[in-house]
Scaffold this active site. Sequence first.
Site, PDB file in Angstrom:
ATOM      1  N   GLY A  12     -11.850  27.372 -31.318  1.00 53.53           N
ATOM      2  CA  GLY A  12     -13.715  28.896 -31.361  1.00 53.53           C
ATOM      3  C   GLY A  12     -13.175  29.270 -32.526  1.00 53.53           C
ATOM      4  CG  ASP A  62     -17.306  19.242 -27.163  1.00 50.74           C
ATOM      5  OD1 ASP A  62     -16.221  19.884 -26.240  1.00 50.74           O
ATOM      6  OD2 ASP A  62     -17.773  18.594 -26.858  1.00 50.74           O
ATOM      7  CB  VAL A  63     -12.832  22.980 -25.637  1.00 50.98           C
ATOM      8  CG1 VAL A  63     -11.809  24.275 -27.263  1.00 50.98           C
ATOM      9  CG2 VAL A  63     -13.797  23.828 -24.963  1.00 50.98           C
ATOM     10  CE1 TYR A 154     -19.900  33.564 -21.928  1.00 52.99           C
ATOM     11  CE2 TYR A 154     -20.368  36.093 -21.216  1.00 52.99           C
ATOM     12  CZ  TYR A 154     -19.808  34.584 -21.704  1.00 52.99           C
ATOM     13  OH  TYR A 154     -19.218  35.322 -23.414  1.00 52.99           O
ATOM     14  CB  ALA A 157     -17.838  30.213 -17.481  1.00 54.06           C
ATOM     15  CE  LYS A 158     -16.434  33.449 -21.809  1.00 56.29           C
ATOM     16  NZ  LYS A 158     -15.108  33.162 -22.559  1.00 56.29           N
TER      17      LYS A 158
END
Length: 258
Positions: A12, A62-63, A154, A157-158
């Site tokens: 990124g 694309d990770v 979000y 995920a975090k």
Amino acid sequence: MRLNNKIAIITGAGRGIGEAISIRLAKEGTDIVVCDIDFDNAERTTEKIKTLGRQPLTIKIDVSKSKDVWEMVNLTMKKFGRIDILVNNAGIAIVKPIVEFEEEEWDKVIDVDLKGVFLCSKAVAKIMINQKSGKIINISSSSGKMGTEFFANYAAAKFGVIGFTQGLAKELAPYKITVNAVCPGIIGTKMWDYADEELSKRLGLPKGEAFKKQIQNIPLSRSGTPEDVAGIVAFLVSPEADYMTGQAINVTGGMVMH
Ligand code: NAD
């Protein structure tokens, strides 16, 4: 220069926090593998690194795609022959109430923000284990410590990134590899422009007001800059932080204190 001739992969890296980390580490003497799904932006970062006298390698990736990640590691090893630093920074957010959140949207965020961290760490760990050295930094978020409305997916995920960081830190410690997370708060980037627009809409506020409202909760009374985050990453990958692993460091102006 604290990081002379180290090799760092930054995901990124085409804009925002990833770009700032790339430039900061290049200034500290590191050669940078500039990785992003947006190749044009990645090339812009690459040009800036060249002007700092460091050697960049630009890779479109694309990770969330395992094939891309292995290719990233192979190209890096071919050019530089080692990997000292991995910064898992690539991330996306979708800001929506849960009842409107589509299953595909849920999967997309988890794939990039959490699975991407796993895939890149796995591929790079193989190299670092052989080297018996390395530093992995995972960019989590204040949302990795504290859930907020419309950011539940979000946050999932975090929070996951922090748990992954702790597990990996213990697993890789015998190889002298440290793994830490950084948790930025409100940082003025394109991601926050998008979040502000969506939040303002949901809260019935004019554009820009959601951002301002969030800043009222920040003891240091301002949003952060990508450079604020980059400075902490530069410290964590330096020898000064050799005795730190498994930590999740807030860069939030005091908004989060745990
Ligand atoms: P940004 O949207 O400005 O930049 C994100 C970069 O990641 C872009 O260059 C984008 O092209 C790239 N990217 C997106 N999906 C990708 C993929 N699948 N593969 C490779 N590259 C991909 O966002 P930012 O604000 O600079 O955020 C960087 C990181 O910091 C993210 O992980 C984000 O979740 C985290 N973060 C940001 C903030 C904030 O306030 N801006 C706060 C906390 C955490």
